[in-house]
Each structure stands twice: as C-alpha cells, then as structure tokens.
Scaffold this active site. Structure first.
Site: not given
Length: 586
Positions: A258, A390, A466, A564
């Site tokens: 990104e 999670k 993770d 951006h």
C-alpha cells in the site's frame, strides 16, 4: 545401494540357515552373525533356568511393571490433590516401588542389552550388506535349504518413485500419487514444490508465471509454516524511523503493498523524534485459551466453576498446567456458564513465544486432570471462542489478550505546524469527531482509531507474526488533547491485545528473522524470558502511534487525496518530491 536388494533382519532360524548357506559359499560366518548366535544361546540357557517358560515370565514382568506404574501415578495424583508430601510412603507404596525396580531391572536386562548390542554391531552388519551388493538377487536367495521357506527370506518389495521429474508429474496429474506426499517420498522439498507446481499448471490449465519458485528455503517451512508449497509471494519491505521509544531508536520494518503507508509512518516517527520521543508501558502479558465443557446439569456445572475459581485449588491446577512447558505459567482461570456448559478462560505467560500452542497444551493437561473429579464432564472443544482468537470480541477489548500496551508522546506545537502541517486545535477536534464519536456511531468494537490495523499488519508480515491475529491486535483507542496551555499536543494509543512472539512460527524464516534482528529482538531473550516479545509489542504500539499521528494530520490539513495521487498512483519518482506524504487509508 538399491533398497530393493538390501538384506533385511529376519527371525533367528532364518538368520542361522542363511549363515550356514553363507558359510558354504563364502567361508566362516561374520562377527555379527556369531554375536546373534551367542545372544540366542544365552536366551535359550536363561529360559531353561527359569521356573516358567520364557514368554510367561516376560508377560508376568510386563504386567507387574505397568500395574505398579499405574498404581504409583494414581497415588501421586491423590497426594497432589490432598497436599500430601510425595516422599511420605505407605507400606503398599513401598512394595510397589520395590516391584517397579525389580520388574524394571528384569526388562532392562532382557531387552536392553540386546538393543545396545544391536546398535554396536550395526556397522559390521552394514559392511556385510555392502559385500552382498554385487551378487545377483537370485544367487542370494536361490539356494535355500529344503527346510527353509524362501519366501520368508526374500526382502519385501519397495515402491520407488521414478527418478525422472516428468514421470512423477504425470503420476500426480493422474491421481496415482497424492500431491501432499511429495516431500516425504522424494526427500527433496525444493524438487517437490517444483513438481507440484508443474502438475498444478497442467491440471488447471493456468500458468503460474510470475510466482517465484527459486531463491527460497523450502526445508525451513516443512511441517510448521506451510503445506504443499508451489512458490512464494514477494512483499516489499520498507523502513520507517528511527522511532525514538523509551530512550532507544528503532528502524521499523513494514511489509506492505500500500503506497504512502511507510512514508506516512515515517513522518510520524520524525515528529515524535523531534519532540523528545515516546514512552510506553506494558500493563499485562498473558495468552488465553477457553475450552468449553458440558456437565449433566447446572448444579455440576456450578461445582466445576466454583472448584476452578477457588483460590485454594489454584496451586494444584497451575502445577498441572505448567507441566506443558518450562515457560508456561498459569495466571488465572475464569469461568462463564451458559446453561450446563462451562467456558473456562485460561490465561498464562508464554515467554518469548506468541504462545497459542503452549497454552493449548497446558489446557489439555488441566482437562485431563479434572476428569478424575468430574468424570461426567464432556469436553466439547478445546477452544470455545471465549479466548477469543482472530475475532473481534469485547472480552479481549476489556480484559486483554497477549500484551496490553499504552504508548504516549507530547508533540511540540512548532513540530505540529512544520512537520505535520496542521494545528493542535484541529487535531484534537478531528480526533473527537472521527475516532471517538464516528466510531461510536458505527458501533465499533475496539476500532476507535484511524488506521491502526495498517501498521500492525505491515509490522506483523515483516516480523513473521500470524497475520490473522491482526483482527484483535489492532484493537486500539487513540486519544488526543492539548497540553501546556494549548501549545502542545498529547497523543496516546491504548492497545490491550497485541499478540506477538519472537520465537516459533514464521519468526524463524530467514527474511522475517532478519527483520527481528534489525529491531534487536530476534529469538528468545537469554536472561529474561519474554523480554524480546514484550519489547516487540511496545514497538508495534509506538509505530501505531506514529501512523495515527501522521494520518490524522493529513486529514486535518486536507492532504489525504493529494498525497495518494502523488505517491500511490503517480508514475513519477517519489524521491524527487520533497513534500511530506500523507497516510494510505482512513
């Protein structure tokens, strides 16, 4: 040596007959065969001296050995439960100990000596087999005596994979050879990945060109990181910093695709550094696992809850739990009932490991222990989702999971103006309307921030964490207020569930290990177990603080879209532009 032509160890009668045959063709038997004969003669003489047949004597001592072991373990568990010293023995326990020693000595003498001798004699056996390699297979097994079954002496056939990769690929495509078994059958992880990749392209009719295969150590992921690999994905790693945190500087690695994210975090690090740095405090360090069990009725369920939450029983339960690892230390066990089901939320420290496997093993030990007093308890699942792993959950937001960290900094007013291109008043107002009121209107759970998950995900990918645990690890509330009579900005992030480790899982891969080494937290801490993982958690929080500061400033100054278009979509070289970038996402 061809495995199909190697001789195999057979019963004694076969070895003796073959030795006679070998003696006929090649002279006296080898030292290994002579030793085998000597062992058999010794056993035969020992059997003749026993009052019972040898197989009955062996069965008797086997039964005695396992019976006394079971008896002593049962008594040991009862002593732990009743807090009785283990060295205080009753008469029956003394007899059991003596019976254990006697049966152990007998079994060791009968089986142990032969085992040691077989290991010592193995080199000579291998030499004998090497000598037989040049003989035709038929020549070695054709001249069997009439009393010997030649089928017994012949080695069993061995299924071998073709040496040619094309033949193996065709076997996988046809379904004759499972793709998941390539590593074990080929013994070469890189070759297995290459063959699997080619078979996959033929089966699907789609190309994997662009997905790299070479340049990766596939042995390092076997059995622990990824199954059935066909390549690896490249993610660029950028560096934000230096982040001045608790008096130390850190160059923070961030793996992301990104645009503007690393540049934005870097700008926040600069603002923090020019203002004297950030401070952090770790409030809690404990990984959780919550099994769900079911009892026959609510009365029995309540008894289990009261037993586990009774402080007098904690030492016993923790001792059983802590057997799972020398780093696992049980901190608490809290129970929640739903009808006759009980959800037990165990929390324990796990050293420098993230600790999910460690806490799961400890929980299993406790569940097995509880079956003695609660034989009517059914274990529904070792994870009942009260952990909660999670998934966004209020229990994590309130009680914490992993490392709970608070990080703060006071940004000087002139730094806010010159570096962040905004004002203290604008940041305070925006934080209230966006991160607090806006998130509340959205019904956010732990999402009272601008983009904490952006930074958490990037650091997690770079350091081998993770990535799925980004869900709860990104729980964060960002607060901003003016200080020093409105001249400066006080900014803080509170993150109650940062789940990180510096050992195990993906942290041992070469690239991720290098990033941990860059931060100075690679592997386990040699002096203080858990210190590296705790330090990594504070670095994550400090990086989030920098990212929040920069994005909020970009929004307050109206720079988001401009940045951006300039850094995330433009084809120009970003190094030629001097203007400070904004963040990637709000």
């Amino acid at each position: 040596m061809d495995p199909r032509r190697r001789s195999t160890k057979k019963p004694v009668v076969v070895v003796q007959s073959l030795d006679r045959l070998h003696h006929h063709h090649h002279g006296p038997p080898s030292s290994a065969a002579a030793a085998t004969h000597h062992q058999e003669d010794s056993h035969r003489r020992a059997s003749d001296a026993l009052p019972l047949p040898l197989y009955l004597t062996n069965a008797l001592f086997f039964t005695l050995f396992f019976s006394v072991v079971y008896f002593l373990l049962t008594r040991w568990r009862e002593k732990i439960r009743t807090s009785t010293p283990l060295h205080v023995l009753t008469f029956s326990e003394i007899l059991a100990v003596l019976a254990f020693l006697a049966s152990f000595v007998y079994l060791l003498g009968f089986f142990g000596i032969d085992f040691v001798q077989s290991l010592l004699l193995r080199p000579s056996l291998d030499e004998d087999e090497e000598e037989d390699v040049d003989l035709p297979v038929d020549a070695r097994f054709a001249a069997c005596p009439q009393s010997l079954d030649c089928a017994t002496a012949a080695p069993p056939p061995m299924e071998l994979l073709p040496q040619d990769d094309e033949e193996v690929v065709q076997s996988v495509v046809s379904g004759a050879l499972p793709s998941y078994s390539l590593e074990s059958k080929l013994g070469d992880c890189k070759r297995a990945a290459s063959i699997r990749r080619e078979a996959l392209q033929r089966i699907t009719g789609r190309s994997l060109t662009g997905l790299p295969l070479d340049g990766f150590d596939y042995d390092s992921i076997l059995g622990q990181c990824c199954e059935m690999p066909v390549g690896y994905v490249q993610i660029p790693v950028g560096i934000a910093g230096p982040l001045l945190l608790d008096g130390s500087e850190y160059s923070v690695p961030m793996a992301t695709t990104e645009g503007c994210l690393v540049a934005s975090t870097n700008r926040g690090c600069k603002a923090i550094h020019l203002s004297g740095g950030a401070n952090s405090v770790l409030l809690k360090d404990g990984m959780t696992r919550a099994p769900v069990v079911r009892l026959p009725n609510i009365e029995r369920a309540a008894q289990l809850k009261f037993y586990l939450e009774d402080p007098h029983n904690f030492d016993t339960v923790s001792m059983v739990f802590n057997k799972s690892s020398r780093f696992a230390r049980l901190q608490s066990a809290r129970c929640t009932m739903s009808g006759r089901s009980v959800y037990i939320r165990f929390c324990c420290s796990t050293g420098d490991a993230m600790g999910m496997n460690m806490v799961s093993k400890g929980v299993q030990n406790v569940l097995d222990f509880l079956q003695a007093d609660f034989p009517d308890m059914d274990v529904i699942a070792i994870s009942g989702n009260l952990c909660s792993d999670k998934k966004p959950a209020a229990v994590n937001w309130i009680e914490g999971r992993g490392k709970s960290v608070v990080c703060e900094a006071v940004i000087k007013g002139d730094v806010v103006k010159k570096v962040l291109k905004t004002s203290v008043k604008s940041l305070v107002e925006l934080n209230k309307d966006k991160n607090l009121v806006g998130s509340a209107m959205a019904g956010a759970l732990g999402g009272f921030n601008a983009h904490a998950s952006n930074i958490v995900s990037a650091v997690y990918l770079a350091t081998g964490q993770d990535p799925a645990q980004n869900v709860e690890s990104s729980h964060c509330i960002t607060l901003m207020e003016s200080t020093n009579e409105g001249q400066d900005l006080h900014v803080s992030v509170t993150m109650p569930c940062i789940e990180v480790g510096t050992v195990g899982g993906g942290t041992q891969l070469a690239s991720q290990s290098a990033c941990l080494n860059l931060l100075g937290v690679k592997g386990a801490h040699k002096e203080t177990p858990g210190a590296n993982a705790r330090r990594l958690a504070t670095i994550v929080a400090g990086s989030v603080l920098a990212g929040e500061l920069s994005l909020m400033s970009a929004l307050a100054a109206g720079q988001l879209v401009k940045s951006h278009m300039k850094y995330n979509r433009s084809s120009k070289d970003v190094t030629t532009h001097a203007a400070a970038p904004a963040a990637a996402s709000s």
